[in-house]
Design an enzyme around this catalytic site. Structure first.
Site, PDB file in Angstrom:
ATOM      1  N   CYS A 135      74.863  70.457  19.966  1.00 11.13           N
ATOM      2  CA  CYS A 135      73.951  70.550  20.895  1.00 11.13           C
ATOM      3  C   CYS A 135      74.464  72.254  21.613  1.00 11.13           C
ATOM      4  CB  CYS A 135      74.400  70.110  22.081  1.00 11.13           C
ATOM      5  SG  CYS A 135      73.538  70.314  23.249  1.00 11.13           S
ATOM      6  N   CYS A 138      74.294  73.219  25.358  1.00  6.96           N
ATOM      7  CA  CYS A 138      74.899  72.700  25.988  1.00  6.96           C
ATOM      8  C   CYS A 138      76.213  74.167  25.887  1.00  6.96           C
ATOM      9  CB  CYS A 138      75.411  71.420  25.637  1.00  6.96           C
ATOM     10  SG  CYS A 138      74.554  70.441  24.722  1.00  6.96           S
ATOM     11  N   ASP A 139      77.092  73.982  24.945  1.00  5.82           N
ATOM     12  CA  ASP A 139      78.063  74.395  24.450  1.00  5.82           C
ATOM     13  C   ASP A 139      77.891  76.191  23.726  1.00  5.82           C
ATOM     14  OD1 ASP A 139      79.410  72.129  24.339  1.00  5.82           O
ATOM     15  OD2 ASP A 139      78.730  71.882  22.609  1.00  5.82           O
TER      16      ASP A 139
END
Ligand code: NAP
Length: 314
Positions: A135, A138-139
């Site tokens: 992801c 997200c990261d």
């Protein structure tokens, strides 16, 4: 188990939430169950540009939140953090099993979507959360001025590779062929972006590092040459696996585990419908999932109506 619902929707992505909007407006007593927070895989997308109505694009999270808000406005009951573990058929009813309790319904729509597939290579599991991610949304921000690898050549890989160029100094796309599967507009953007480099005809075969990702080992499948690239992150986008394990052998699935339906989205069991990415279909897109959610809900409503008439006549 006190209540009997008209309809239970399993999964709260675009298909499930749209089914929820239609069912609530049809005044069906409807419950939507989701194993986490509502929204499904689109919440992992930084930007969705091909869903009509948002000319500048919209973040997946924002779109999911708007769909949920709309469904709740019509009275949809949503239970989050409820992981469904089984479907049992009881006479005229369907029983949905979960660790949080069991639920009874007359009809069911399955919209459980998919999960990212793994590469199944050395270092992948051990370094997940330590530089290996599925992801970028997200990261990605953890990789400011770092070099990262993206594996895959589909829409997910290329759109997330482009997103990562906001942070990373260089994004190496490792793809097993010499052409991309991604839609042309994404390809054009990626080829024009100086931060994106392509490593064609190659497989990432190992991820090295002690406590965090340090190197990617890449093998060219035409020449068998092996190179080691110093990198800090690996983002894996090599397809998806349908969330259907919990169904056991209650429904007919294709060889990859996607649910088989007819054109009315009926599964092999009467009163059980499937919609969205979890269904065997040609195209996985938010717009398609939304359309299927609407159709499944209308078909469930008609099924309930037929069932009621039959009971009345008996
Ligand atoms: P996908 O289209 O299935 O692409 C997976 C990619 O991974 C392919 O390039 C495939 O290579 C590669 N791959 C598969 N197994 C591999 C392995 N073992 N090792 C190395 N590479 C491997 O998956 P996706 O990109 O997640 O997209 C899924 C669906 O969502 C698609 O229908 C897509 O259109 C849709 N989607 C749309 C958007 C958008 O419209 N913006 C964004 C994201 C996803 P090959 O090409 O050689 O098969």
């Amino acid at each position: 188990m006190k209540e009997i619902y008209d309809l239970i929707i399993v999964g709260g992505g675009p298909a499930g939430l749209t089914a929820g909007i239609y069912a609530s407006r049809a005044r069906l007593k409807t419950l939507l169950l989701d194993k986490g927070v509502t929204g499904g895989q689109i919440t992992l997308s930084e930007r969705i540009e091909n869903y009509p109505g948002f000319p500048q694009g919209i973040s997946g999270l924002d779109l999911a939140q708007k769909m949920e808000e709309q469904a709740k406005r019509f009275g949809l009951e949503i239970k989050n953090l409820t992981e469904v573990t089984g479907l049992e058929l009881e006479d005229d009813f369907k029983k949905i099993l979960s660790a949080q309790g069991n639920f009874l319904s007359q009809a069911v729509i399955i919209a459980t979507g998919t999960n990212p597939a793994k590469l199944e290579i050395s270092g992948e599991d051990r370094l997940t959360g330590r530089g290996v991610s599925y992801c970028a949304t997200c990261d990605g921000a953890f990789f400011k001025d770092k070099r990262v690898i993206v594996v895959g050549g589909g829409d997910s890989a290329i759109s997330e590779a482009l997103f990562l160029t906001k942070f990373a100094s260089e994004v190496l796309v490792v793809h097993r062929r010499d052409e991309l599967r991604a839609t042309k507009i994404l390809q054009e953007e990626a080829f024009a972006n100086p931060k994106v480099k392509f490593i064609w005809n190659s497989h990432l075969i190992e991820i090295k590092g002690e406590s965090k990702v340090e190197k990617g080992v890449i093998k060219n499948k035409l020449t068998n040459e092996i190179i080691e690239e110093p990198i800090d992150g690996v983002f894996i986008y090599v397809g998806n696996i349908p969330n259907t394990r919990w169904l056991g052998d209650t429904l007919e699935l294709d060889e990859e585990g996607y649910i088989l339906t007819n054109q009315d989205l009926e599964t092999s069991v009467k009163g059980v419908f499937a919609a969205g990415d979890v269904r065997h279909s040609q195209l996985k897109q938010v717009a398609v999932a939304v359309g299927e959610g609407a159709l499944a809900s209308i078909m469930a409503e008609r099924y309930l109506e037929r069932k009621r008439r039959k009971t009345y006549r008996q």
